[in-house]
Design an enzyme around this catalytic site. Structure first.
Site, mmCIF file in Angstrom:
data_model
loop_
_atom_site.group_PDB
_atom_site.id
_atom_site.type_symbol
_atom_site.label_atom_id
_atom_site.label_comp_id
_atom_site.label_asym_id
_atom_site.label_seq_id
_atom_site.Cartn_x
_atom_site.Cartn_y
_atom_site.Cartn_z
ATOM 1 N N ALA A 204 0.755 -1.163 -0.123
ATOM 2 C CA ALA A 204 -0.095 0.110 -0.052
ATOM 3 C C ALA A 204 0.922 1.205 -0.029
ATOM 4 O O ALA A 204 1.705 1.535 0.911
ATOM 5 C CB ALA A 204 -1.014 0.017 1.357
ATOM 6 N N HIS A 205 0.528 2.114 -0.953
ATOM 7 C CA HIS A 205 1.372 3.216 -1.130
ATOM 8 C C HIS A 205 0.812 4.551 -1.851
ATOM 9 O O HIS A 205 1.175 5.548 -1.552
ATOM 10 C CB HIS A 205 2.838 3.042 -1.960
ATOM 11 C CG HIS A 205 2.429 3.034 -3.407
ATOM 12 N ND1 HIS A 205 1.932 1.757 -3.906
ATOM 13 C CD2 HIS A 205 2.548 3.744 -4.451
ATOM 14 C CE1 HIS A 205 1.739 1.892 -5.161
ATOM 15 N NE2 HIS A 205 2.127 3.318 -5.596
ATOM 16 N N ARG A 206 -0.455 4.336 -2.152
ATOM 17 C CA ARG A 206 -0.885 5.298 -3.051
ATOM 18 C C ARG A 206 -1.721 6.634 -1.977
ATOM 19 O O ARG A 206 -1.909 6.177 -0.737
ATOM 20 C CB ARG A 206 -2.420 4.935 -3.806
ATOM 21 C CG ARG A 206 -2.140 4.052 -4.917
ATOM 22 C CD ARG A 206 -3.161 4.064 -5.818
ATOM 23 N NE ARG A 206 -2.609 3.295 -6.978
ATOM 24 C CZ ARG A 206 -1.968 3.701 -8.119
ATOM 25 N NH1 ARG A 206 -1.813 5.259 -8.113
ATOM 26 N NH2 ARG A 206 -1.596 3.007 -9.111
ATOM 27 N N ARG A 241 7.221 5.713 1.426
ATOM 28 C CA ARG A 241 5.946 6.908 1.671
ATOM 29 C C ARG A 241 5.103 6.499 2.848
ATOM 30 O O ARG A 241 4.765 7.210 3.547
ATOM 31 C CB ARG A 241 5.285 6.957 0.444
ATOM 32 C CG ARG A 241 3.990 7.862 0.317
ATOM 33 C CD ARG A 241 3.129 7.581 -1.023
ATOM 34 N NE ARG A 241 2.377 8.881 -0.873
ATOM 35 C CZ ARG A 241 2.014 9.700 -1.983
ATOM 36 N NH1 ARG A 241 2.719 9.302 -3.058
ATOM 37 N NH2 ARG A 241 1.236 10.478 -1.859
ATOM 38 N N ASP A 281 -2.574 -1.864 -3.474
ATOM 39 C CA ASP A 281 -3.366 -0.709 -4.318
ATOM 40 C C ASP A 281 -2.429 -0.326 -5.468
ATOM 41 O O ASP A 281 -2.547 0.624 -6.060
ATOM 42 C CB ASP A 281 -3.499 0.425 -3.330
ATOM 43 C CG ASP A 281 -2.165 0.989 -2.670
ATOM 44 O OD1 ASP A 281 -1.017 0.474 -3.090
ATOM 45 O OD2 ASP A 281 -2.447 1.897 -1.788
#
Length: 367
Positions: A204-206, A241, A281
């Site tokens: 998950a990074h969005r 991130r 994601d």
């Protein structure tokens, strides 16, 4: 003939690798510009080493930043390189700020742009990637679409038929070229003490999932519910991130999550190949999971890769824990599952260079 290849992030390096190899095979002169949009060793340079790619000829060293600042810096640094190198074509792949900046810099210098993965649309303009995709497509000379969905979208937006080439996705080339090598070389499952087929893999990074505290908490609640219903290990190679946002929001993660640093491509193929289920994601991982025959839950409300959903390889669940648990239950109650591969036959880089070589040769003969 000379080709400029522009990359900036891990997925771009992986998906451009087959194109670079095809240029080498055909002795086509090329140069690589790396914007360093992903700027840690774990997120970029390790992939050049692992995939035995030549080091970038130019590293721009821009790193992260606000969209306008980052895109502007890319443009400023790319323009003099393109003026000096004078390529016939610049190739970009995907939908990052690097892609848009590379396409803009080339287009303004009257250099032809080839966009690999053209025609992807999420129809969610809150995603910065959507703006990048649309603008890049409309200033490209060669639009390399993955399949009929993208071809239809591009034609619907008024792009000339002769610019659109439906070729598949170079992710298939990269995955098929490295699957056996990764099986031989990677020891990641042993290193992490994982049993094949008995763990979930999360990425998950969005921005929509991790940049807002309440959204990140929703995502963690979803993982809590998955853990309550399925007690196996949940492995999470955590993106820089996401890591920085957890620290910023002072969020502590539960012990059941096996957090690991980002891993190389060969290790990550094996982590995907042997997972029970993938929650992600990432658009690229939706594709890779589909190609590897592993079901995935897409942690988004929409996707620019509807093919994975259409063939039954993935399901959109957003950050909805109820949806995610229900979808996982349906997957895990089945003894076996299979689907048609919609993403390419492993020869996509060849098709891309066939198009470019044929077109440029024809233009040379006409002059």
């Amino acid at each position: 003939m000379k080709i400029g290849i522009i990359v900036g992030t891990r997925p771009e390096i992986i998906k451009m690798a087959p194109v670079i190899r095809e240029c080498q095979k055909r002795n086509i002169p090329f140069f690589i510009i790396h914007s360093n949009q992903h700027y840690s060793k774990e997120m970029d340079s390790i992939f050049f080493e692992e995939l035995h790619l030549p080091a970038p000829h130019y590293n721009l060293g821009v790193g992260s930043g606000l969209h306008g600042n980052q895109t502007g810096n890319f443009l400023i640094k790319m323009e003099p390189i393109l003026l000096e190198e004078k390529p016939d074509v610049v190739l970009v792949q995907g939908d990052t700020n690097t892609v848009l900046a590379g396409a803009l810099a080339a287009s303004k210098l009257n250099i032809k742009v080839g966009h690999i993965e053209a025609g992807l649309r999420s129809y969610d303009r809150s995603m910065p990637e959507e703006t990048n995709r649309i603008m890049t497509d409309h200033i490209s000379e060669y639009l390399f679409a993955v399949g009929p969905n993208q071809e239809k979208i591009l034609k619907g937006e008024g792009i000339a038929n002769n610019k659109i080439h439906t070729v598949g996705n170079t992710v298939s080339d990269s995955l098929f070229q490295h699957l056996e090598i990764s099986a031989q070389k990677s020891k990641i499952l042993t290193h992490l003490n994982l049993t094949a087929g008995e763990y979930f893999l999360v990425t998950a990074h969005r921005a929509s999932n991790v940049d807002v505290s309440s959204n990140l908490m929703e995502l963690l609640h979803l993982l809590d519910e998955m853990h309550k219903n399925y007690t196996g290990t949940i492995v999470w190679p955590i993106h820089p991130r996401t890591q920085s946002k957890l620290k910023e929001f002072n969020i502590e993660l539960p012990d059941y999550l096996q957090l690991i640093a980002p891993v190389g491509y060969l290790d990550f193929i094996q982590l995907q190949k042997h997972a029970k289920l993938i929650l992600t994601d990432s658009g690229g991982i939706q594709e890779e999971a589909c190609l590897l025959g592993i079901p995935s839950l897409t942690l988004r409300e929409n996707t620019e890769r509807p093919e994975a959903v259409e063939v039954g390889a993935s399901e959109l669940v957003g950050r909805d824990a109820v949806k995610a648990v229900k979808a996982a239950k349906q997957w895990l109650s089945r003894d076996d599952y299979s689907w048609e591969n919609p993403f390419g036959d492993g020869h996509v880089a060849k098709y891309i260079l066939d198009v470019i070589v044929k077109d440029l040769t024809k233009k040379d003969m006409e002059q």
